[in-house]
Motif scaffolding. Structure first.
Motif, PDB file in Angstrom:
ATOM      1  N   MET A 160      -9.920   5.192 -15.307  1.00 34.02           N
ATOM      2  CA  MET A 160     -10.333   5.728 -16.730  1.00 34.02           C
ATOM      3  C   MET A 160     -10.505   7.306 -16.771  1.00 34.02           C
ATOM      4  O   MET A 160     -10.583   7.825 -17.883  1.00 34.02           O
ATOM      5  N   ILE A 161     -11.063   8.010 -15.652  1.00 29.81           N
ATOM      6  CA  ILE A 161     -11.215   9.175 -15.306  1.00 29.81           C
ATOM      7  C   ILE A 161     -10.150   9.839 -14.477  1.00 29.81           C
ATOM      8  O   ILE A 161     -10.201   9.553 -13.337  1.00 29.81           O
ATOM      9  N   GLY A 162      -9.441  10.729 -15.154  1.00 30.07           N
ATOM     10  CA  GLY A 162      -8.404  11.427 -14.054  1.00 30.07           C
ATOM     11  C   GLY A 162      -7.519  12.549 -14.918  1.00 30.07           C
ATOM     12  O   GLY A 162      -7.888  12.825 -15.857  1.00 30.07           O
ATOM     13  N   ALA A 163      -6.411  12.722 -14.340  1.00 32.01           N
ATOM     14  CA  ALA A 163      -5.587  13.711 -14.906  1.00 32.01           C
ATOM     15  C   ALA A 163      -4.091  13.594 -14.247  1.00 32.01           C
ATOM     16  O   ALA A 163      -4.080  12.788 -13.339  1.00 32.01           O
ATOM     17  N   PHE A 164      -3.030  14.123 -14.713  1.00 27.38           N
ATOM     18  CA  PHE A 164      -1.783  14.392 -14.117  1.00 27.38           C
ATOM     19  C   PHE A 164      -1.672  15.463 -13.299  1.00 27.38           C
ATOM     20  O   PHE A 164      -2.113  16.601 -13.789  1.00 27.38           O
ATOM     21  N   HIS A 165      -1.610  15.449 -11.975  1.00 26.97           N
ATOM     22  CA  HIS A 165      -1.661  16.481 -11.376  1.00 26.97           C
ATOM     23  C   HIS A 165      -0.576  16.215 -10.114  1.00 26.97           C
ATOM     24  O   HIS A 165      -0.771  15.236  -9.102  1.00 26.97           O
ATOM     25  N   GLN A 166       0.578  17.001  -9.952  1.00 25.80           N
ATOM     26  CA  GLN A 166       1.403  16.829  -9.008  1.00 25.80           C
ATOM     27  C   GLN A 166       1.357  17.164  -7.593  1.00 25.80           C
ATOM     28  O   GLN A 166       0.821  18.345  -7.615  1.00 25.80           O
ATOM     29  N   PRO A 167       1.670  16.715  -6.492  1.00 27.34           N
ATOM     30  CA  PRO A 167       1.321  17.249  -5.146  1.00 27.34           C
ATOM     31  C   PRO A 167       2.343  18.231  -4.742  1.00 27.34           C
ATOM     32  O   PRO A 167       3.477  18.355  -5.665  1.00 27.34           O
ATOM     33  N   GLN A 168       2.170  18.892  -3.806  1.00 25.65           N
ATOM     34  CA  GLN A 168       3.247  19.691  -3.299  1.00 25.65           C
ATOM     35  C   GLN A 168       4.318  19.178  -2.624  1.00 25.65           C
ATOM     36  O   GLN A 168       5.493  19.725  -2.609  1.00 25.65           O
ATOM     37  N   CYS A 169       3.696  18.273  -1.782  1.00 21.34           N
ATOM     38  CA  CYS A 169       4.963  17.284  -0.981  1.00 21.34           C
ATOM     39  C   CYS A 169       4.352  16.071  -0.700  1.00 21.34           C
ATOM     40  O   CYS A 169       2.869  15.981  -0.864  1.00 21.34           O
ATOM     41  N   VAL A 170       4.948  15.292  -0.264  1.00 22.36           N
ATOM     42  CA  VAL A 170       4.496  13.965   0.212  1.00 22.36           C
ATOM     43  C   VAL A 170       5.110  13.515   1.414  1.00 22.36           C
ATOM     44  O   VAL A 170       6.374  13.713   1.957  1.00 22.36           O
ATOM     45  N   ILE A 171       4.102  13.229   2.578  1.00 27.94           N
ATOM     46  CA  ILE A 171       4.928  13.214   3.856  1.00 27.94           C
ATOM     47  C   ILE A 171       4.607  11.427   4.204  1.00 27.94           C
ATOM     48  O   ILE A 171       3.424  11.232   4.412  1.00 27.94           O
ATOM     49  N   ALA A 172       5.481  10.638   4.072  1.00 33.03           N
ATOM     50  CA  ALA A 172       5.277   9.231   4.421  1.00 33.03           C
ATOM     51  C   ALA A 172       5.765   8.740   5.642  1.00 33.03           C
ATOM     52  O   ALA A 172       7.109   8.745   5.886  1.00 33.03           O
ATOM     53  N   ASP A 173       4.873   8.606   6.748  1.00 35.03           N
ATOM     54  CA  ASP A 173       5.359   8.402   8.115  1.00 35.03           C
ATOM     55  C   ASP A 173       5.269   6.819   8.401  1.00 35.03           C
ATOM     56  O   ASP A 173       4.023   6.058   8.160  1.00 35.03           O
ATOM     57  N   THR A 174       6.277   6.272   8.505  1.00 30.52           N
ATOM     58  CA  THR A 174       6.351   4.781   8.686  1.00 30.52           C
ATOM     59  C   THR A 174       5.640   4.287   9.794  1.00 30.52           C
ATOM     60  O   THR A 174       5.187   2.960   9.908  1.00 30.52           O
ATOM     61  N   GLU A 175       5.174   5.304  10.789  1.00 26.99           N
ATOM     62  CA  GLU A 175       4.460   4.719  12.010  1.00 26.99           C
ATOM     63  C   GLU A 175       3.099   4.335  11.439  1.00 26.99           C
ATOM     64  O   GLU A 175       2.523   3.512  12.343  1.00 26.99           O
ATOM     65  N   THR A 176       2.791   4.780  10.566  1.00 28.10           N
ATOM     66  CA  THR A 176       1.185   4.514  10.098  1.00 28.10           C
ATOM     67  C   THR A 176       1.028   3.095   9.634  1.00 28.10           C
ATOM     68  O   THR A 176       0.231   2.430   9.588  1.00 28.10           O
TER      69      THR A 176
ATOM     70  N   GLY B   1       4.421  10.419  -8.899  1.00 32.87           N
ATOM     71  CA  GLY B   1       3.954  10.365 -10.185  1.00 32.87           C
ATOM     72  C   GLY B   1       2.852  11.371 -10.686  1.00 32.87           C
ATOM     73  O   GLY B   1       2.665  11.287 -11.795  1.00 32.87           O
ATOM     74  N   GLY B   2       2.116  11.740  -9.756  1.00 30.39           N
ATOM     75  CA  GLY B   2       0.835  12.715 -10.106  1.00 30.39           C
ATOM     76  C   GLY B   2       0.025  11.998 -10.794  1.00 30.39           C
ATOM     77  O   GLY B   2      -0.878  12.504 -11.454  1.00 30.39           O
ATOM     78  N   LYS B   3      -0.279  10.816 -10.783  1.00 30.96           N
ATOM     79  CA  LYS B   3      -1.286  10.037 -11.508  1.00 30.96           C
ATOM     80  C   LYS B   3      -2.506  10.249 -10.437  1.00 30.96           C
ATOM     81  O   LYS B   3      -2.542   9.703  -9.462  1.00 30.96           O
ATOM     82  N   THR B   4      -3.516  10.783 -10.858  1.00 29.29           N
ATOM     83  CA  THR B   4      -4.904  10.909 -10.249  1.00 29.29           C
ATOM     84  C   THR B   4      -5.874  10.096 -10.955  1.00 29.29           C
ATOM     85  O   THR B   4      -5.772  10.223 -12.260  1.00 29.29           O
ATOM     86  N   ALA B   5      -7.274   9.791 -10.236  1.00 23.97           N
ATOM     87  CA  ALA B   5      -8.142   9.237 -10.933  1.00 23.97           C
ATOM     88  C   ALA B   5      -9.136   8.603 -10.186  1.00 23.97           C
ATOM     89  O   ALA B   5      -8.956   8.419  -9.091  1.00 23.97           O
ATOM     90  N   VAL B   6     -10.423   8.392 -10.919  1.00 19.12           N
ATOM     91  CA  VAL B   6     -11.476   7.741 -10.337  1.00 19.12           C
ATOM     92  C   VAL B   6     -11.884   6.341 -11.425  1.00 19.12           C
ATOM     93  O   VAL B   6     -11.364   6.529 -12.630  1.00 19.12           O
ATOM     94  N   ASN B   7     -12.483   5.381 -10.763  1.00 25.04           N
ATOM     95  CA  ASN B   7     -12.935   4.453 -11.768  1.00 25.04           C
ATOM     96  C   ASN B   7     -14.144   4.516 -12.323  1.00 25.04           C
ATOM     97  O   ASN B   7     -14.943   5.550 -11.826  1.00 25.04           O
ATOM     98  N   HIS B   8     -14.321   4.029 -13.433  1.00 23.55           N
ATOM     99  CA  HIS B   8     -15.803   3.674 -14.257  1.00 23.55           C
ATOM    100  C   HIS B   8     -16.036   2.429 -14.094  1.00 23.55           C
ATOM    101  O   HIS B   8     -15.099   1.615 -14.087  1.00 23.55           O
ATOM    102  N   LYS B   9     -17.348   2.137 -14.116  1.00 24.54           N
ATOM    103  CA  LYS B   9     -17.909   0.846 -14.182  1.00 24.54           C
ATOM    104  C   LYS B   9     -17.315  -0.154 -15.235  1.00 24.54           C
ATOM    105  O   LYS B   9     -17.229  -1.322 -15.026  1.00 24.54           O
ATOM    106  N   LEU B  10     -17.012   0.527 -16.320  1.00 21.48           N
ATOM    107  CA  LEU B  10     -16.172  -0.152 -17.563  1.00 21.48           C
ATOM    108  C   LEU B  10     -14.553  -0.217 -17.377  1.00 21.48           C
ATOM    109  O   LEU B  10     -14.091  -0.710 -18.083  1.00 21.48           O
ATOM    110  N   GLY B  11     -14.123   0.439 -16.291  1.00 23.15           N
ATOM    111  CA  GLY B  11     -12.580   0.275 -16.501  1.00 23.15           C
ATOM    112  C   GLY B  11     -11.988   1.067 -15.377  1.00 23.15           C
ATOM    113  O   GLY B  11     -12.668   2.134 -14.844  1.00 23.15           O
ATOM    114  N   LYS B  12     -10.824   0.559 -14.777  1.00 25.57           N
ATOM    115  CA  LYS B  12     -10.237   1.166 -13.733  1.00 25.57           C
ATOM    116  C   LYS B  12      -9.508   2.412 -14.135  1.00 25.57           C
ATOM    117  O   LYS B  12      -8.993   2.513 -15.226  1.00 25.57           O
TER     118      LYS B  12
END
Lengths: 363, 363
Positions: free
Chosen positions: B151-167, B138-149
Motif C-alpha cells: 500500500m506504500i510505494g512508488a514507481f521507480h525503474q532500476p538501471q539494470c536487472v541481473i538474473a543469474d539462473t545459478e542462484t 516494471g518498476g513497482k516498489t513498495a512495502v506493506n501496511h498492516k491493513l494492506g499489501k
C-alpha cells in the motif's frame, strides 16, 4: 484573487492567492477527481480552519487526520498515521489528500500522497507565510530522518495550491519572520528589484498589511515557479533555491528539529553564505552588512547557536543532499540577485565564516 | 547470456539472463554513476551470494544491509534500516542501491531508492524465480501496511536487472513453485503458446533444467515487459498483470504475511478467477480443470485457507488498490491467453467461486 501557474507540462498547476479562499468550493472541485478526500492538518490549525475547509467539501467522503504540531513530528512514524487513516477508511487510488497547515503538513501530506498506492492526488492549503512562498511551489515532499532533514521523500506535484492570506492573521510573529526569511531569499538569489522592495517595505510586512503580504507572496511564488519550471527535479539551476539551507540544515539537525524554526536557520545560513561570498571576493562587505540589517529588521537570528563548533557544522554539511563525492557544495551569491552552486570552497574561509559570529563578539 | 530491454523511453533498462553473472564487474559498472554502492540483502541470501557480488564491485565504497528474511518484514520499520545505513555511511544522491534477493528485497530496496534523497539509482539482482520473472520487471516498489499489501510505494525503474539462473540451485522447492505460479500467469493473460509449452515442460522446470528455466524466465520477462511498455503506471492494460492477485492479497493479508507465499496465494487466486470466469460464461470448465491440473503439477495450492469466510475475502478485496468507488474490480480471463479487467461482478457468482472448494469437498 490572483492566479499563478507553475509551468511543468502535464504536471502544471495553479496557485490561487487572495483572501477568503478557504471555504470556496469552486477552488477545490475541479481538482478532486474521485469521491474521497482526506484532510491532513495539525492540532494548532484544526481548531482555526478545519471547519471552513470541510464546508467547501460537501458531497465527498471527507476524512481527517490531525497530527501533532512541529518539525519534530515530521518522521516516518507520524507519517504512518496518514496511511492508517487512508486504509481504515478504504481510500482508493482516486482519493485526494488536502494538506491544511504549514510546511511540515505540506511535506508530509505530499509524501503520503506520493507513496500511498504508489501515488494519489493532493491539494496544498498552506496556512503559514513560509509554506505559502516555499513548500507549496515545486513538488518537493519529504520526512526527516534522525540523521538528516528531508532525507526521505519524493517529487510529487499538487493539483492546485490555495494560499489564503487571511490565515496569516493567526500566525505568530516568530513564524511570520521565519517565512520572511524565505521571501528575502528570492530577492537574494534571482530578483534584486524585489530585494530592494523588501528593504523598503519590511515594516508593512511585519504589520501584516494585506496588500504588502499578497504582493510578497505572489512575487515569491513567481520567482520560485520560474526556477522550478527550468529544472523540476533539481539536476541544476533549481539548487540555488537552497541558499542558506546547507548551513541551516546543519543548525536544525544539531539543535534538534523544532528548536530553531526552518526559516530562522535559513536566515542565519544565508548570512553565512553571504559572509563566505564576501571572503571569496564576490560580495562587498556592505552587501553583507545590509543583509544583516534586513534580517535583524525582520526579527531573524544572524548568528548560529553558541554551542556549535566548526566540526558540528561540517560533519552535518557532509550528509547534505548536495554533497557529491565527499565534497561540500554550497549555493553562494555572485551579487545580490544572482546565485550559483560551487564545490570550490576553501576550508579556511569556511572556518572563518563559521566562527565569524564569535570573532565579532556576537555570540 | 540473453539481454532483453524493457522499453520505457528515457527509463529503459536491460535485463541480463544467464549463468555465472553475479560476479561479473562488466554487468554492473556501466550502471553505477557515482562511487558509492549499498547492497541490500537478507540473512538467507547473504551467506550464499553476497561475497560474489562484492567481488564485482572493487573500486567503490561498498556498504551492506542484511535484513531478516520474509514478507512479514516488508514494512516501514525495517525499511528504515536501509535509510539508517545510507545516512550513517554518508551516501549521497549519486549512490546506487543493489537489491540482492527475492521480491521482498527488490520491492523494499526499490522503494528505498525511490525515496532516499527523493530518488537514487538501483540495480536488481533477483535470486528467486518469482523475482526474476515478476518484481524485477516494471518498476513497482513498495512495502506493506498492516491493513494492506504493497500500500506504500512508488514507481521507480532500476538501471539494470541481473538474473543469474545459478542462484535458483539453492532455491527451496516451495519457492520454486511459487515462482512458477507467476510464470503460468503470463501464459494465462497474454501468451497461450507459452501456456501450452508450460503444460508440456513443467517437469523440466521443477527439475531445474537450466535451458528450461532460462527459456521460462526470458519469455516471462518479455511478456511482462511488453505489457509494462504499454502502460508504465498502470492506468489501463497493465492491470491484467494482477490476475489472481486481488484474491491472493486477501489470502495473504488474512493469513498474516509470510504464512502463504505470494506465488501460492496468486496460484489459488488465479484458479478462483478462472472459476469465476467459467461461471460468467467466458472459460470452459475443461479450461478450469486443466489449470487446476497444471497448478497441482507445479506443487501449488488450489483452494484457499479453510478458515476464510466469504466476508473475509470481500472485506479484504475492498481495500485492494484496484477498487474504484466501492466496487470490487477483478482481472478475469476471456480465454486462455487473454485477460481483461471488469467491475461487473455478480455477487452470487463471486460467492459461489469463494465457496467452491468447500462444495467440492476439497477443504
Amino acid at each position: 484573487m490572483k492566479t499563478l501557474t507553475v509551468d511543468l507540462g502535464a504536471r502544471s498547476y495553479p496557485i490561487f492567492i487572495g483572501h477568503n479562499l478557504l471555504a470556496d468550493p469552486a477552488l477545490y472541485a475541479p481538482y478532486i477527481k474521485g469521491k474521497q478526500v482526506l484532510i491532513v492538518t495539525n492540532e494548532t490549525v484544526a481548531p482555526l480552519y478545519l471547519e471552513q475547509v470541510k464546508s467547501a467539501l460537501t458531497g465527498y467522503q471527507v476524512d481527517e487526520v490531525i497530527l501533532p504540531d512541529g518539525e519534530e513530528f515530521k518522521n516516518l512514524e507520524i507519517l504512518n498515521r496518514i496511511y492508517d487513516e487512508l486504509l481504515a477508511k478504504q481510500h482508493n487510488r482516486t482519493t485526494t489528500l488536502i494538506a491544511l497547515g504549514g510546511g511540515v503538513i505540506g511535506d508530509m501530506t505530499g509524501f503520503a500522497a506520493a507513496s500511498y498506492q504508489r501515488g494519489v492526488n493532493f491539494i496544498q492549503v498552506p496556512t503559514t507565510l513560509l509554506s505559502q512562498v516555499d513548500s507549496s511551489v515545486g513538488g518537493k515532499t519529504a520526512v526527516n530522518h534522525k540523521l538528516g532533514k528531508n532525507m526521505i521523500g519524493a517529487f510529487h506535484q499538487p493539483q492546485c495550491v490555495i494560499a489564503d492570506t487571511e490565515t496569516l492573521n493567526t500566525l505568530p510573529a516568530r513564524e511570520l519572520s521565519a517565512g520572511i526569511a524565505e521571501v528575502i531569499k528570492y530577492g537574494l538569489i534571482c530578483d534584486a528589484e524585489f530585494y530592494h522592495w523588501l528593504q523598503q517595505n519590511m515594516a508593512s510586512l511585519l504589520a501584516k498589511q494585506p496588500a504588502a503580504l499578497a504582493y510578497a507572496i505572489e512575487r515569491s511564488c513567481q520567482d520560485k515557479a520560474d526556477v522550478v519550471a527550468q529544472d523540476e527535479t533539481e539536476s541544476g539551476i533549481r539548487a540555488i533555491l537552497n541558499l542558506g539551507h546547507t548551513f541551516g540544515h546543519a543548525i536544525e539537525a544539531h539543535q534538534g528539529y523544532g528548536n530553531w524554526l526552518h526559516g530562522e536557520a535559513v536566515a542565519t545560513g544565508m548570512l553565512m553564505a553571504a559572509d563566505l561570498g564576501c571572503r571569496m571576493g564576490d560580495l562587498s562587505s556592505s552587501d553583507v552588512e545590509a543583509l544583516r540589517t534586513l534580517l535583524l529588521q525582520a526579527g531573524l537570528p544572524v548568528v548560529g547557536p553558541q554551542d556549535m563548533s566548526v566540526e558540528d557544522y561540517t560533519s552535518r554539511m557532509l550528509v547534505d543532499k548536495k554533497v557529491l563525492d565527499g565534497r561540500i557544495r554550497l549555493v553562494l551569491l555572485r551579487r545580490i540577485g544572482e546565485a550559483y552552486m560551487t564545490s570550490d570552497i576553501v576550508a579556511d574561509q569556511l572556518t572563518a565564516t563559521l566562527t565569524a559570529g564569535e570573532q565579532l563578539g556576537l555570540i
